[in-house]
Design an enzyme around this catalytic site. Structure first.
Site, mmCIF file in Angstrom:
data_model
loop_
_atom_site.group_PDB
_atom_site.id
_atom_site.type_symbol
_atom_site.label_atom_id
_atom_site.label_comp_id
_atom_site.label_asym_id
_atom_site.label_seq_id
_atom_site.Cartn_x
_atom_site.Cartn_y
_atom_site.Cartn_z
ATOM 1 N N HIS A 151 7.829 -0.187 6.664
ATOM 2 C CA HIS A 151 8.020 0.592 7.882
ATOM 3 C C HIS A 151 8.328 -0.347 9.039
ATOM 4 O O HIS A 151 8.351 -1.572 8.873
ATOM 5 C CB HIS A 151 6.804 1.475 8.179
ATOM 6 C CG HIS A 151 5.503 0.737 8.266
ATOM 7 N ND1 HIS A 151 5.174 -0.064 9.345
ATOM 8 C CD2 HIS A 151 4.459 0.669 7.413
ATOM 9 C CE1 HIS A 151 3.988 -0.587 9.163
ATOM 10 N NE2 HIS A 151 3.517 -0.171 7.999
ATOM 11 N N LYS A 194 -8.486 0.402 10.666
ATOM 12 C CA LYS A 194 -8.823 1.644 9.982
ATOM 13 C C LYS A 194 -10.230 2.108 10.351
ATOM 14 O O LYS A 194 -11.167 1.315 10.419
ATOM 15 C CB LYS A 194 -8.744 1.461 8.457
ATOM 16 C CG LYS A 194 -7.340 1.113 7.954
ATOM 17 C CD LYS A 194 -6.378 2.249 8.202
ATOM 18 C CE LYS A 194 -4.974 1.913 7.744
ATOM 19 N NZ LYS A 194 -4.023 2.999 8.024
ATOM 20 N N ASP A 230 -2.457 -7.872 14.125
ATOM 21 C CA ASP A 230 -3.577 -7.191 13.475
ATOM 22 C C ASP A 230 -4.158 -8.028 12.334
ATOM 23 O O ASP A 230 -5.247 -7.741 11.844
ATOM 24 C CB ASP A 230 -3.151 -5.815 12.966
ATOM 25 C CG ASP A 230 -1.993 -5.873 11.977
ATOM 26 O OD1 ASP A 230 -1.205 -6.831 12.035
ATOM 27 O OD2 ASP A 230 -1.863 -4.949 11.156
ATOM 28 N N GLN A 261 -7.586 -12.829 1.007
ATOM 29 C CA GLN A 261 -6.405 -13.247 1.776
ATOM 30 C C GLN A 261 -6.545 -14.699 2.221
ATOM 31 O O GLN A 261 -5.565 -15.445 2.248
ATOM 32 C CB GLN A 261 -6.186 -12.353 2.998
ATOM 33 C CG GLN A 261 -4.907 -12.729 3.750
ATOM 34 C CD GLN A 261 -4.519 -11.733 4.812
ATOM 35 O OE1 GLN A 261 -4.596 -10.535 4.601
ATOM 36 N NE2 GLN A 261 -4.083 -12.225 5.959
ATOM 37 N N ARG A 297 -9.483 2.789 3.231
ATOM 38 C CA ARG A 297 -8.170 3.189 2.730
ATOM 39 C C ARG A 297 -8.315 3.902 1.381
ATOM 40 O O ARG A 297 -9.213 3.597 0.592
ATOM 41 C CB ARG A 297 -7.274 1.965 2.528
ATOM 42 C CG ARG A 297 -6.786 1.312 3.811
ATOM 43 C CD ARG A 297 -5.954 0.088 3.489
ATOM 44 N NE ARG A 297 -5.498 -0.600 4.682
ATOM 45 C CZ ARG A 297 -4.337 -0.364 5.286
ATOM 46 N NH1 ARG A 297 -3.532 0.562 4.799
ATOM 47 N NH2 ARG A 297 -3.986 -1.041 6.354
ATOM 48 N N LYS A 313 2.124 2.925 20.024
ATOM 49 C CA LYS A 313 2.614 2.221 18.847
ATOM 50 C C LYS A 313 3.990 2.759 18.473
ATOM 51 O O LYS A 313 4.189 3.965 18.324
ATOM 52 C CB LYS A 313 1.637 2.408 17.684
ATOM 53 C CG LYS A 313 1.789 1.376 16.582
ATOM 54 C CD LYS A 313 0.626 1.479 15.598
ATOM 55 C CE LYS A 313 0.744 0.415 14.521
ATOM 56 N NZ LYS A 313 -0.395 0.464 13.583
ATOM 57 N N LYS A 322 6.460 5.901 15.198
ATOM 58 C CA LYS A 322 5.966 7.204 14.798
ATOM 59 C C LYS A 322 6.951 8.279 15.247
ATOM 60 O O LYS A 322 7.354 8.324 16.406
ATOM 61 C CB LYS A 322 4.590 7.480 15.410
ATOM 62 C CG LYS A 322 3.496 6.554 14.888
ATOM 63 C CD LYS A 322 3.249 6.776 13.415
ATOM 64 C CE LYS A 322 2.120 5.902 12.912
ATOM 65 N NZ LYS A 322 1.880 6.075 11.463
ATOM 66 N N THR A 323 7.355 9.138 14.310
ATOM 67 C CA THR A 323 8.286 10.220 14.618
ATOM 68 C C THR A 323 7.564 11.550 14.433
ATOM 69 O O THR A 323 6.412 11.600 14.003
ATOM 70 C CB THR A 323 9.509 10.175 13.681
ATOM 71 O OG1 THR A 323 9.085 10.512 12.350
ATOM 72 C CG2 THR A 323 10.127 8.781 13.654
ATOM 73 N N HIS A 358 6.641 -3.693 9.768
ATOM 74 C CA HIS A 358 6.941 -4.887 8.980
ATOM 75 C C HIS A 358 8.168 -5.638 9.510
ATOM 76 O O HIS A 358 8.346 -6.818 9.194
ATOM 77 C CB HIS A 358 7.207 -4.514 7.515
ATOM 78 C CG HIS A 358 6.017 -3.940 6.801
ATOM 79 N ND1 HIS A 358 5.974 -2.632 6.370
ATOM 80 C CD2 HIS A 358 4.830 -4.487 6.446
ATOM 81 C CE1 HIS A 358 4.823 -2.403 5.768
ATOM 82 N NE2 HIS A 358 4.105 -3.506 5.808
ATOM 83 N N THR A 376 0.819 -1.207 0.000
ATOM 84 C CA THR A 376 0.000 0.000 0.000
ATOM 85 C C THR A 376 0.858 1.265 0.000
ATOM 86 O O THR A 376 0.360 2.365 -0.149
ATOM 87 C CB THR A 376 -0.938 0.026 1.227
ATOM 88 O OG1 THR A 376 -0.178 -0.243 2.407
ATOM 89 C CG2 THR A 376 -2.010 -1.044 1.082
#
Length: 415
Positions: A48, A85, A197, A176, A89, A238, A241-242, A51, A43
């Site tokens: 990131h 979500k 998830d 899936q 998306r 989580k 995240k920056t 993964h 996606t």
């Protein structure tokens, strides 16, 4: 083969949920290779930190002698996983997905073996889903899914709570699940791994395999599912995240310097967990180092993760850069940099505008606050006046070095 790989995964913190834990343990520790798979939807055109976890589990299983398949969701990415979500998306074009598939393949090779001994098989699920006639797919696969059961899964129930769920998204679980069935039939794949998830989708796949076996009077092996937990800090937030967004693998999205600094700056309490998950340092050494020298443990952790993702050469460059940054007579060539037009400096620019223009702060008010707190320096000199005007006199060798706090740097190249 490694006959204790399941215990290693447990000790390191990789095991969270499993459909048949004891059966999976026996299978992975049996000495006979198990074929397993991990799916990643392209996606975005990069990977990131979320993964990393599952890819590391993939590598442990590979190194233990098991056969890995990496499925890039060339078809499922066109639908979009509703898991986690609150809104649907953003739909990607087929061209965007095709581009992302190739990028994800390239980046995944940094974590898993794609050549040499026991290489991973990398596939796109577009290969078997795209040719499937819609009516045939719904008759063969859709008939085995109960809508009430699907809506009870977190992926769908949360979307319903937020006010909407499209038929498009409902199809994601079917696709899936069919991936697992297809891989089981064609490659003898009996284990799917992934993040927690994906638990609902993984269980749906194992159930679909069981139902099809019953319907076809087939005595294939049971299909198993195994997940790792989501990567969270001790505070329950989580990880990854920056201030500028997601921590990416691609260097054009997150510089190697910023990547290293992110991990070095994590809370001390998270250091042991990251060493367990993303390095091969023995557990007794990790525990001892974190207890006796937390700074040394953080340096080792940040370096090893950077080396894992970006390679030894890039990790060594970061260490060299950091060393040079503490030498006020040097400006490292490898620190994050941005270019601005010379006329901005020649005409004079307020320090607040400079910080914001260079995206060194997220807002001008944040820039003012940092200056008042003594958190901004220019070329090693602390800025004390929020109304300071930065002019040509601040340019040294065509550059201006900004510093925020103790460890965040940016080289402003004046063109």
């Amino acid at each position: 083969m490694d006959r204790n790989v399941f215990e290693t995964l447990l000790e390191r913190g990789y095991v969270y949920q499993s459909t048949h834990e004891e059966d999976i343990r026996k299978s992975l520790n049996s000495g006979s290779p198990v074929t397993f798979y991990l799916g990643i939807d392209p996606t975005a055109d990069s990977l990131h930190i979320g993964h990393f976890f599952a890819l590391m589990m993939f590598r442990y299983l590979q190194d233990a002698g098991h056969k890995g398949i990496l499925v890039i969701g060339g078809a499922t990415a066109l639908i979009g996983d509703p898991s986690g979500k609150s809104d649907m998306r953003k739909m990607l074009t087929k061209e965007q997905v095709a581009h992302n598939v190739e990028e994800v393949k390239r980046l995944a090779s940094r974590f898993i073996k794609t050549d040499g001994d026991n290489p991973a098989l990398i596939l796109s699920n577009a290969e078997w889903i795209n040719p499937y006639n819609f009516i045939d797919f719904m008759r063969d696969i859709g008939v085995h899914f109960n809508v009430n059961t699907m809506l009870s899964a977190d992926a769908y129930s949360k979307r319903l709570e937020e006010g909407g769920l499209t038929f498009l998204e409902m199809g994601y679980m079917l696709m899936q699940s069919y991936d697992f069935v297809y891989l089981n039939k064609k490659y003898g794949c009996t284990l799917q791994i992934g993040g927690s998830d994906q638990w609902g989708n993984i269980v749906a796949g194992t159930n679909l395999g069981r139902k099809l076996n019953i319907a076809n009077n087939d005595e294939r092996d049971i299909m198993f599912g195994l997940t790792c937990p989501l990567l969270m800090t001790r505070e329950g937030k989580k990880m990854g995240k920056t201030e500028s967004g997601t921590l990416w693998v691609a260097r054009d999205k997150t510089t190697v310097f910023d990547f290293y600094q992110y991990f070095y700056n994590v809370n001390d309490d998270d250091t042991e967990m990251l060493l367990r998950l993303f390095t091969r340092v023995p557990m007794d050494e990790i525990i001892s180092l974190c207890k006796e020298d937390i700074r040394g443990a953080k340096r080792l952790m940040a370096y090893e993760i950077t080396k894992l993702v970006h390679g030894k050469e890039e990790a060594d460059k970061v260490l060299k850069t950091i060393t040079e940054l503490f030498d006020k007579n040097k400006i490292s060539s490898d620190m994050p940099a941005i270019e601005i037009e010379e006329k901005l400096i020649k005409d004079g620019i307020s320090v607040i505008d400079l910080l914001f223009e260079c995206e060194f702060v997220s807002s001008k008010s944040e820039g003012r606050r940092l200056i008042k707190q003594g958190g901004i320096s220019i070329n090693g000199v602390k800025v004390e006046d929020v109304d300071l005007v930065v002019g040509e006199d601040r340019i040294e060798n065509g550059e201006i070095v900004l510093k925020r706090g103790k460890k965040k740097y940016l080289k402003v190249v004046v063109k």
